[in-house]
Design a protein around this motif. Structure first.
Motif, PDB file in Angstrom:
ATOM      1  N   MET A  42      -9.865   2.155 -16.038  1.00 40.86           N
ATOM      2  CA  MET A  42      -9.555   2.829 -14.783  1.00 40.86           C
ATOM      3  C   MET A  42      -8.089   3.254 -14.784  1.00 40.86           C
ATOM      4  O   MET A  42      -7.237   2.528 -15.291  1.00 40.86           O
ATOM      5  CB  MET A  42      -9.782   1.900 -13.591  1.00 40.86           C
ATOM      6  CG  MET A  42     -11.218   1.588 -13.321  1.00 40.86           C
ATOM      7  SD  MET A  42     -11.447   0.742 -11.741  1.00 40.86           S
ATOM      8  CE  MET A  42     -10.479  -0.721 -11.955  1.00 40.86           C
ATOM      9  N   GLU A  81      -4.455   4.178 -12.868  1.00 35.11           N
ATOM     10  CA  GLU A  81      -3.695   3.468 -11.835  1.00 35.11           C
ATOM     11  C   GLU A  81      -4.149   3.899 -10.442  1.00 35.11           C
ATOM     12  O   GLU A  81      -4.230   3.072  -9.532  1.00 35.11           O
ATOM     13  CB  GLU A  81      -2.200   3.728 -12.020  1.00 35.11           C
ATOM     14  CG  GLU A  81      -1.630   3.063 -13.255  1.00 35.11           C
ATOM     15  CD  GLU A  81      -0.177   3.429 -13.512  1.00 35.11           C
ATOM     16  OE1 GLU A  81       0.493   3.936 -12.588  1.00 35.11           O
ATOM     17  OE2 GLU A  81       0.277   3.195 -14.633  1.00 35.11           O
ATOM     18  N   GLN A 124      -7.402   2.136  -9.657  1.00 31.29           N
ATOM     19  CA  GLN A 124      -7.145   0.728  -9.348  1.00 31.29           C
ATOM     20  C   GLN A 124      -6.565   0.588  -7.940  1.00 31.29           C
ATOM     21  O   GLN A 124      -6.969  -0.298  -7.179  1.00 31.29           O
ATOM     22  CB  GLN A 124      -6.189   0.117 -10.372  1.00 31.29           C
ATOM     23  CG  GLN A 124      -6.827  -0.092 -11.729  1.00 31.29           C
ATOM     24  CD  GLN A 124      -5.834  -0.568 -12.781  1.00 31.29           C
ATOM     25  OE1 GLN A 124      -4.625  -0.493 -12.597  1.00 31.29           O
ATOM     26  NE2 GLN A 124      -6.359  -1.054 -13.890  1.00 31.29           N
ATOM     27  N   ARG A 164      -9.326   1.163  -5.369  1.00 27.45           N
ATOM     28  CA  ARG A 164     -10.201  -0.014  -5.299  1.00 27.45           C
ATOM     29  C   ARG A 164      -9.553  -1.113  -4.447  1.00 27.45           C
ATOM     30  O   ARG A 164     -10.207  -1.743  -3.623  1.00 27.45           O
ATOM     31  CB  ARG A 164     -10.488  -0.524  -6.705  1.00 27.45           C
ATOM     32  CG  ARG A 164     -11.386  -1.736  -6.764  1.00 27.45           C
ATOM     33  CD  ARG A 164     -11.635  -2.141  -8.193  1.00 27.45           C
ATOM     34  NE  ARG A 164     -12.495  -1.177  -8.827  1.00 27.45           N
ATOM     35  CZ  ARG A 164     -13.728  -1.438  -9.242  1.00 27.45           C
ATOM     36  NH1 ARG A 164     -14.203  -2.651  -9.118  1.00 27.45           N
ATOM     37  NH2 ARG A 164     -14.465  -0.521  -9.786  1.00 27.45           N
ATOM     38  N   GLU A 165      -8.257  -1.325  -4.627  1.00 28.43           N
ATOM     39  CA  GLU A 165      -7.539  -2.337  -3.844  1.00 28.43           C
ATOM     40  C   GLU A 165      -7.499  -1.968  -2.359  1.00 28.43           C
ATOM     41  O   GLU A 165      -7.643  -2.836  -1.494  1.00 28.43           O
ATOM     42  CB  GLU A 165      -6.122  -2.521  -4.393  1.00 28.43           C
ATOM     43  CG  GLU A 165      -6.095  -3.185  -5.758  1.00 28.43           C
ATOM     44  CD  GLU A 165      -4.729  -3.152  -6.419  1.00 28.43           C
ATOM     45  OE1 GLU A 165      -3.733  -2.773  -5.756  1.00 28.43           O
ATOM     46  OE2 GLU A 165      -4.659  -3.490  -7.614  1.00 28.43           O
TER      47      GLU A 165
END
Length: 158
Positions: A82, A84, A87, A90-91
């Protein structure tokens, strides 16, 4: 495409495919290549024998397939990489779900009915969340009920 045998700093061996050698180097440098066992980003190419197709021997006739011994280790799982941005997204989605679950009442499949009752003043005004069908969402929209769909929570192994 190039298939590399890889090894992490804790000696877990696995394989992954890359568009080119430069692609592997760039992804490894940015920490995108991680061990599927321990999630370490300290990964390097392992020693591997080249697999070069020979054309001077003619077509290869397939022979019987040998069964793997019962004690053989399972094949390593493919590794998805993935960026940055992915990511970070997703967070953010995970944080949004945490905030909603901590600050709103889960009404499950009764969401449309409860939202309509709140909108018409028949139930106490409060933050709620739950599930709604596309028909429920269309009806709520037509009634003027303000609501937002939540993006799906990413799976922990994905």
């Amino acid at each position: 495409m190039i298939r590399y045998a890889l090894i992490c700093d804790t000696a877990h061996e696995f394989e992954s495919w890359f568009a080119s050698s430069a692609s592997f180097e760039e992804q490894a440098k940015r920490g995108f290549v991680t061990c599927p066992v321990c999630n370490s980003a300290k990964v390097e190419r392992a020693v591997m024998a080249p697999n070069v197709a020979r054309t001077d021997l003619g077509p290869k006739v397939p022979g019987p397939v040998a069964e793997a011994p019962a004690s053989a280790a399972p094949a390593p799982a493919p590794v998805a990489l993935m960026s940055e941005k992915e990511q970070a997204f997703r967070e953010m989605v995970t944080a949004l779900h945490r905030h909603v679950s901590e600050n709103a009442e889960h009404v499950g499949p009764r969401f449309a009915d409860e939202a309509l009752k709140i909108h018409h003043g028949e139930a106490e005004e409060r933050p709620i969340y739950g599930e709604a069908t596309p028909d429920d969402a269309r009806m709520l929209h037509e009634e003027g009920v303000e609501f937002l769909p939540l993006p799906r929570l990413p799976g922990s192994g994905n």
